[in-house]
Design a protein around this motif. Structure first.
Motif, short mmCIF file in Angstrom:
data_model
loop_
_atom_site.label_atom_id
_atom_site.label_comp_id
_atom_site.label_asym_id
_atom_site.label_seq_id
_atom_site.Cartn_x
_atom_site.Cartn_y
_atom_site.Cartn_z
N ALA A 234 8.36 0.65 4.95
CA ALA A 234 7.84 0.34 6.29
C ALA A 234 6.92 -0.87 6.14
N GLY A 235 6.60 -1.53 7.26
CA GLY A 235 5.77 -2.72 7.17
C GLY A 235 4.72 -2.78 8.27
N VAL A 236 3.65 -3.49 7.96
CA VAL A 236 2.56 -3.72 8.92
C VAL A 236 2.26 -5.22 8.95
N ILE A 237 2.06 -5.74 10.14
CA ILE A 237 1.63 -7.14 10.30
C ILE A 237 0.29 -7.15 11.02
N ARG B 208 0.89 -1.18 0.00
CA ARG B 208 0.00 0.00 0.00
C ARG B 208 0.91 1.21 0.00
N GLY B 209 1.15 1.77 -1.18
CA GLY B 209 2.12 2.85 -1.30
C GLY B 209 3.50 2.32 -0.94
N ASP B 210 4.14 2.94 0.06
CA ASP B 210 5.47 2.50 0.49
C ASP B 210 5.40 1.48 1.63
N THR C 156 10.40 -15.19 4.42
CA THR C 156 10.35 -14.79 3.01
C THR C 156 9.62 -13.46 2.87
N ALA C 157 8.54 -13.30 3.60
CA ALA C 157 7.74 -12.07 3.49
C ALA C 157 8.52 -10.86 4.02
N ILE C 158 9.31 -11.06 5.07
CA ILE C 158 10.10 -9.93 5.60
C ILE C 158 11.13 -9.49 4.57
N ARG C 159 11.78 -10.46 3.92
CA ARG C 159 12.77 -10.12 2.87
C ARG C 159 12.08 -9.39 1.71
N TRP C 160 10.89 -9.88 1.33
CA TRP C 160 10.12 -9.21 0.27
C TRP C 160 9.83 -7.76 0.67
N ALA C 161 9.40 -7.58 1.91
CA ALA C 161 9.07 -6.23 2.37
C ALA C 161 10.31 -5.34 2.35
N GLU C 162 11.44 -5.87 2.78
CA GLU C 162 12.67 -5.06 2.81
C GLU C 162 13.08 -4.65 1.40
N ASP C 163 12.80 -5.51 0.41
CA ASP C 163 13.18 -5.22 -0.97
C ASP C 163 12.20 -4.27 -1.66
N THR C 164 10.98 -4.16 -1.14
CA THR C 164 9.97 -3.43 -1.91
C THR C 164 9.36 -2.23 -1.20
N ALA C 165 9.57 -2.12 0.11
CA ALA C 165 8.82 -1.09 0.87
C ALA C 165 9.74 -0.30 1.79
N VAL D 211 -1.34 1.27 9.27
CA VAL D 211 -0.85 1.61 7.93
C VAL D 211 -0.57 3.12 7.85
N ALA D 212 -1.43 3.93 8.46
CA ALA D 212 -1.21 5.38 8.44
C ALA D 212 0.09 5.74 9.18
N LEU D 213 0.31 5.10 10.32
CA LEU D 213 1.54 5.37 11.07
C LEU D 213 2.76 4.90 10.29
N ALA D 214 2.64 3.73 9.67
CA ALA D 214 3.76 3.20 8.88
C ALA D 214 4.07 4.11 7.70
N ALA D 215 3.01 4.63 7.06
CA ALA D 215 3.21 5.54 5.92
C ALA D 215 3.93 6.80 6.38
#
Ligand code: 1HE
Length: 258
Positions: free
Chosen positions: A47-50, A9-11, A36-45, A188-192
């Motif tokens: 910030a992250g939300v779980i 979602r955006g960044d 795997t998902a954490i690595r994906w997030a690090e490569d594409t975003a 998500v708003a805080l992460a953004a």
């Protein structure tokens, strides 16, 4: 992914725990998907939300799988949780958790590895390991104990006490409490917002701060001076400082102001 959903979602990389029929209980395979998902997030975003699908955030360790393990397999499993959750706590990204329903056992350990926790009013927190005849193994004795304090954690583990979202906020287990169903949106708003910070500042906040917190006063102050000076010499810091000085960057807002 069998046990996770992931979307951008955006960044912000948004990861959903998706084993609702087992209350998002974490098996070995589940941990590998998380890795795997954490690595994906690090490569594409930035910030992250779980968050959790279904009625609960997470019921912790998959007890059906755990009951079949030898003690040594248990040690390896625990150390893998430590490794993967460590990528969240001291990795590249600021992580936020949106919590609802049960946040118990390993679910609380996962939540304790992120940087900012948002609970909705349905969330409840517990560490039922004592009742199950086991001990925490996903980092709670280090991370959750530092958040709430050893005495509260001993109360939870010895007596089976569970606490609601408001108590969890008073206990420093979560930083925000929101109405039912609003935790993901808030996280998500805080992460953004965090994603707009300088990457190097976020990296220092995530990686230097908890280490300095573990140090003696004099050592911590010494390390702080180096981290502070290093971040300030980055080109991004110079641009951001000059933007403020030339009145092109926003002032610090009062609480409630945007
Ligand atoms: C599970 C698990 C699980 C549910 N492992 N299968 N964690 C616990 O001790 C928490 C155990 N779970 C519960 O107390 C409850 O399930 C909840 C309060 C979280 C949710 O209650 P509810 O009524 O919504 O669901 P349910 O009917 O209890 O569970 C639905 C199904 O999920 C059911 O299976 P089914 O085949 O009968 O449908 C449950 O058996 C299953 N399920 N939780 C396996 N945890 C690295 S060390 C960490 C150590 C720990 O995390 S210890 C704490 C473990």
């Amino acid at each position: 992914m069998e046990y996770l959903t992931q979307e951008l979602r955006g960044d912000v990389a948004v990861i959903g725990l998706n084993r609702p029929e087992k209350r998002n209980a974490i098996s070995d395979r589940f941990v590998e998907e998380l890795a795997t998902a954490i690595r994906w997030a690090e490569d594409t975003a930035k910030a992250g939300v779980i968050y959790g699908h279904g009625p609960h955030f997470c019921a912790g360790l998959d007890l059906a799988e755990h009951v079949k393990k030898t003690p040594f397999e248990g040690v390896h499993g625990s150390r893998r949780w430590h490794e993967v959750f460590g990528w969240i706590q001291k990795g590249k990204l600021p992580w936020f958790a949106a919590l609802h329903g049960a946040v118990v056992g390993g679910g609380l350990e996962l939540a304790s590895s992120v940087h900012v926790r948002v609970a909705d009013s349905t969330a409840f927190f517990g560490l039922p390991e004592g009742q199950r005849g086991i001990f925490v193994g996903g980092g709670a004795s280090v991370r959750s104990a530092r958040l709430m304090g050893v005495a509260r954690m001993q109360d939870m583990m010895l007596t089976g006490r569970t606490v609601d979202a408001d108590t969890a906020e008073r206990w420093n287990l979560v930083q925000y409490v929101v109405p039912e169903g609003e935790a993901v949106e808030k996280a998500v708003a805080l992460a953004a917002q965090a994603a707009t910070n300088a990457e190097i500042s976020n990296y220092a906040i995530i990686n230097a701060l908890p280490r300095i917190n573990d140090m003696a006063t004099d050592d911590g102050l010494f390390v702080e001076s180096f981290v502070s000076s290093f971040t300030a010499t980055s080109p991004e810091a110079e641009a951001r400082l000059n933007a403020f000085l030339s009145k092109k960057a926003g002032k610090v807002a009062r609480p409630g102001e945007s």
